[in-house]
Every structure is written in structure tokens, then in C-alpha cells.
Design a protein around this motif. Structure first.
Motif, PDB file in Angstrom:
ATOM      1  N   ALA A 112       0.885   4.100  -2.918  1.00 43.27           N
ATOM      2  CA  ALA A 112       0.643   5.511  -2.613  1.00 43.27           C
ATOM      3  C   ALA A 112       1.787   6.382  -3.106  1.00 43.27           C
ATOM      4  O   ALA A 112       1.568   7.479  -3.639  1.00 43.27           O
TER       5      ALA A 112
ATOM      6  N   CYS B  55       0.829  -1.211   0.000  1.00 45.69           N
ATOM      7  CA  CYS B  55       0.000   0.000   0.000  1.00 45.69           C
ATOM      8  C   CYS B  55       0.863   1.262   0.000  1.00 45.69           C
ATOM      9  O   CYS B  55       0.526   2.251  -0.666  1.00 45.69           O
ATOM     10  N   ARG B  56       1.981   1.228   0.719  1.00 48.16           N
ATOM     11  CA  ARG B  56       2.864   2.392   0.749  1.00 48.16           C
ATOM     12  C   ARG B  56       3.494   2.632  -0.620  1.00 48.16           C
ATOM     13  O   ARG B  56       3.572   3.771  -1.091  1.00 48.16           O
TER      14      ARG B  56
ATOM     15  N   ASP C 297       1.361   6.776  -6.843  1.00 45.77           N
ATOM     16  CA  ASP C 297       0.247   7.683  -7.148  1.00 45.77           C
ATOM     17  C   ASP C 297       0.654   9.138  -6.961  1.00 45.77           C
ATOM     18  O   ASP C 297       0.232  10.021  -7.716  1.00 45.77           O
TER      19      ASP C 297
END
Length: 244
Positions: free
Chosen positions: A147, A143-144, A150
Motif C-alpha cells: 500500500a 500488505c502495508r 502504491d
């Protein structure tokens, strides 16, 4: 990521013992991979000399020579004092730009070879990652990296994109697979540097990245493989369009 459930720490595959051959050259290669694939980013400190030498299974003399070479090339700098060490430079050297037509001539059949290899490795990595029971650290790592990709600025996008793809391989539970993905990504990045970064393509890639990560986190191997395949197909189409 805990060793107990088969996970590996971020970047561990790149810092495993060097293979036979020239220890100096391979140490330089491993450190460059870690920098160019975003395992250690601008401003980050490399592991300590003692730790790196032990993990790479090279002498500290060889490691120092490799770090000196990267310092002279503009990738790292050494700082003294209590909080010293070897740090990645805030501004990294720009990749060598080669025109698409010239690169296509130099490649020969190398483009299709790299694309087929990448597809086999990365689709398999996504499927394997989704097949495992991921630890909390695995999930947070994915997830990191998603992110970070993104939120990446245009100048940093390719490095963050590389880091996310490597993270998928890292949570597959196979250090050998992660190492192979790192190798093929280095090959592909040399090709990607020859074509422009398109804003519309980045937006589309970000959506596909989320689909891959969501499928892995949901424990859906078929969906993860399919999402990664669709993502890689888009990149392959761009490379073929510009380079052939």
C-alpha cells in the motif's frame, strides 16, 4: 512477526551483528541501508543507542561516531529531551547523478552480474515466502508495504519500492536471504538512480507488485516466483536499454 513461526521483524536483517572488518564503516553502511531501503523513513526515529549498539554488536563509541558521520552527511539529526533520539531527516540528500554512458563505462560487466544475482535472490525469496505459513504480522507487513508503494509520491517511489522488495525477503523466514537482498538492492539502486522514473513503468510495476504479493498470500510458490521473475525482467530491460 513472531520468532516462533520463523518470521523476522522488519529490518532486523540490517541490524544484525556487524561482520569482521572495520566496525565503524560497516555500522555506517548498515544505517545507510536502513534509511535508503525505507526500513526507517524520513521523520522516523532510529532504535535507541543502547539497542542499536547491542544488535550491531559494536561499542556505543563506534555507534556514536557512525551517527555523527550520518549527521554531517545530512541523513539524520539528534534531538534531546524526553522524546529525543536520532531521527531520519525529513529531506534526505539527493543521490549522486551519473550520466548513463559514464556509468556504463564504469560498470563494465557489473550490470549483468547484479541483474543475475538479483534474479536468483528475489525470485527465490518470493517462492520461499509463498511456501511458508505466514503469520498475521507477516501478512500485514506485506500488505502495508504494498500500500505504501502504491501511494508513494514520485520522489519517494524508489525507496518504497525497495522497502516492498525487502519485505518479501523478510517474510521468507531467512534473515541471511533478507540481508543478501538488501545488499543487491543497494547495488541496483545506484544504477536505477541513473535512469529516469517513467510514469507508465510505475503503473506497470505496481500491477506486478500486487501480483507478487497476492501469490505469496495465496500460498502459491510457482506463481510468486513467476510474478517476481516477470517484474524483475521488466526492470532489467529498462536498465539494459539505458545503460548499454
Amino acid at each position: 512477526m513472531s520468532e516462533q513461526d520463523g518470521g523476522i521483524r522488519a529490518g532486523e536483517a540490517l541490524f544484525r551483528p556487524v561482520r569482521t572488518g572495520n566496525p565503524f564503516e560497516e555500522t555506517v553502511e548498515r544505517l545507510l541501508q536502513a534509511i535508503k531501503l525505507g526500513v526507517v523513513g524520513p521523520g522516523d526515529r532510529l532504535p535507541s543507542e543502547r539497542d542499536l549498539a547491542a544488535r550491531l554488536n559494536v561499542s556505543r563509541v563506534t555507534l556514536r561516531e557512525a551517527i555523527r558521520a550520518l549527521t554531517e552527511a545530512g541523513y539524520v539529526e539528534s534531538r534531546r529531551g524526553r522524546y529525543g533520539g536520532t531521527f531520519v531527516n525529513e529531506r534526505l540528500p539527493k543521490p549522486r547523478r551519473v550520466g548513463p554512458k559514464r556509468l556504463a563505462r564504469e560498470l563494465g560487466g557489473g550490470l549483468e552480474d547484479a541483474l543475475v544475482l538479483r534474479s536468483a535472490l528475489e525470485e527465490g525469496a518470493a517462492e520461499a515466502a509463498a511456501s511458508r505459513k505466514l503469520s498475521a504480522d507477516d501478512r500485514e507487513h506485506l500488505c502495508r508495504c504494498l500500500a505504501d508503494t502504491d501511494a508513494a509520491k514520485l520522489a519517494d517511489y524508489r525507496r518504497m519500492d525497495s522497502r516492498l522488495h525487502l519485505a518479501v525477503a523478510e517474510v521468507s523466514g531467512s534473515p541471511s536471504l533478507a540481508f543478501a537482498v538488501a545488499d543487491v538492492r543497494m547495488r541496483l539502486n545506484a544504477l536505477l538512480d541513473a535512469i529516469p522514473l517513467l510514469e507508465r513503468n510505475i503503473v506497470h510495476s505496481d500491477k506486478q507488485h500486487r501480483a507478487v504479493v497476492e501469490a505469496i498470500l495465496a500460498g502459491d510458490p510457482a506463481a510468486a516466483r513467476r510474478a517476481m521473475g516477470q517484474h524483475l525482467a521488466g526492470t532489467a530491460a529498462l536498465l539494459r536499454a539505458f545503460l548499454t
